[in-house]
Design an enzyme around this catalytic site. Sequence first.
Site, mmCIF file in Angstrom:
data_model
loop_
_atom_site.group_PDB
_atom_site.id
_atom_site.type_symbol
_atom_site.label_atom_id
_atom_site.label_comp_id
_atom_site.label_asym_id
_atom_site.label_seq_id
_atom_site.Cartn_x
_atom_site.Cartn_y
_atom_site.Cartn_z
ATOM 1 N NE ARG A 1 37.244 46.128 51.612
ATOM 2 C CZ ARG A 1 38.491 45.660 51.528
ATOM 3 N NH1 ARG A 1 39.048 45.522 50.359
ATOM 4 N NH2 ARG A 1 39.169 45.358 52.609
ATOM 5 C CB CYS B 1 42.710 42.161 49.223
ATOM 6 S SG CYS B 1 41.251 43.090 48.725
ATOM 7 C CB CYS C 1 45.707 47.227 51.614
ATOM 8 S SG CYS C 1 45.064 46.372 50.153
ATOM 9 C CB CYS D 1 39.970 49.983 34.249
ATOM 10 S SG CYS D 1 41.001 51.064 35.266
ATOM 11 C CB CYS E 1 43.706 50.167 50.008
ATOM 12 S SG CYS E 1 42.882 49.063 51.144
ATOM 13 C CB CYS F 1 46.793 51.508 33.503
ATOM 14 S SG CYS F 1 47.298 49.822 33.870
ATOM 15 C CB CYS G 1 40.932 46.303 32.929
ATOM 16 S SG CYS G 1 42.489 45.553 33.483
HETATM 17 S S1 SF4 Z 1 42.163 47.792 36.475
HETATM 18 FE FE1 SF4 Z 1 42.813 49.697 35.462
HETATM 19 S S2 SF4 Z 1 44.607 50.343 36.611
HETATM 20 FE FE2 SF4 Z 1 44.279 48.181 37.106
HETATM 21 S S3 SF4 Z 1 45.486 47.044 35.630
HETATM 22 FE FE3 SF4 Z 1 43.448 47.233 34.709
HETATM 23 S S4 SF4 Z 1 43.576 49.109 33.449
HETATM 24 FE FE4 SF4 Z 1 45.328 49.140 34.857
#
Ligand code: SF4
Length: 332
Positions: A275, A203, A143, A75, A112, A68, A72
């Site tokens: 949740r 959500c 979802c 993540c 989901c 990705c 984040c």
């Molecule tokens: S949480 Fe992970 S998968 Fe979702 S946008 Fe952020 S880096 Fe990408």
Amino acid sequence: MSLASIDSHASQPALGRVRHDWTRAEIRALFALPFPELMFEAQRIHRLHFDPSEVQISTLLSIKTGGCAEDCAYCPQSAHHDTGVEAGKLMAIDAVLAEARAAKAAGASRFCMGAAWREPKARDLDTVCAMVEGVKALGLETCATLGMLDQGQAHRLKAAGLDYYNHNLDTSPEFYGTIITTRTFQDRLDTLDAVRAAEINVCCGGIVGMGEGVEDRAGMIVALANLPMHPESVPINLLVKVEGTPLTGAATLDPFDFVRTIAVARIAMPKSVVRLSAGREDMSEETQALCFLAGANSIFYGPKLLTTPNPGPDRDRALMHKLGLRPMDPAE
Ligand code: SF4
């Protein structure tokens, strides 16, 4: 601040009505209540709108894993972090439908589908829409969580039969910039607006245990509860510290602070399904039970949450049996 003064804006005397004008001071005061008082109030409000013995069960499948572009900090799927998660391709439609059938057989009412994208590309959205149609035809609620959406994309997903779209605010507006730099808090609000405009249920929740303070947990709940409409589902995640992410060394959150966050979410968004999401794998049964008492009434079933471990269905069934909880019907 007492419970009565927390709800001083109220035209009705009791907490429990849906409000969109929460102040940070009111939410902070809820966090500061003595634990028994907070739990009692959360449970009382929970019972105004829900059967306390029912838990909504969802299953989450990663339909496109890793690589990705977003950064984040929590993540493992971000291409910015070296976590050993391989970037995969979008799954085939048949494979997703096979997983959906298995989830339904295991008792899930909602399926989901999560893709690690900044936003979906046109061709990928066609495939996801076909998945949504197929899952819907199995009698499951659908979802998806695919990153940012514009209004056109949200309308296409709605036309395919999408019931819910997940897009989290993650944390308070002030703490947000220390967790994500590749998109803004406002970007997230814009996606939520597009989803609402397409009449898809929302959500939306956040993550705690990322090194934020109680002020940020309060700020996150205020941001969620003061959205134009409360999200129908509010996932509260406990950080899973994955090696290779910038948050791998984050201080462990006291379980009572996690339970308090659930309770305050329940009080601030009385009609939303709250949740208990990521982080259950390392949570004791007692802490999970306290979360249910605090007003959590949804969990994810299945051994994995995208890329991180989750209790298997057998462990969850055993816990629900011990606590006398039963699955909520899809229609509810
Ligand atoms: S949480 Fe992970 S998968 Fe979702 S946008 Fe952020 S880096 Fe990408």
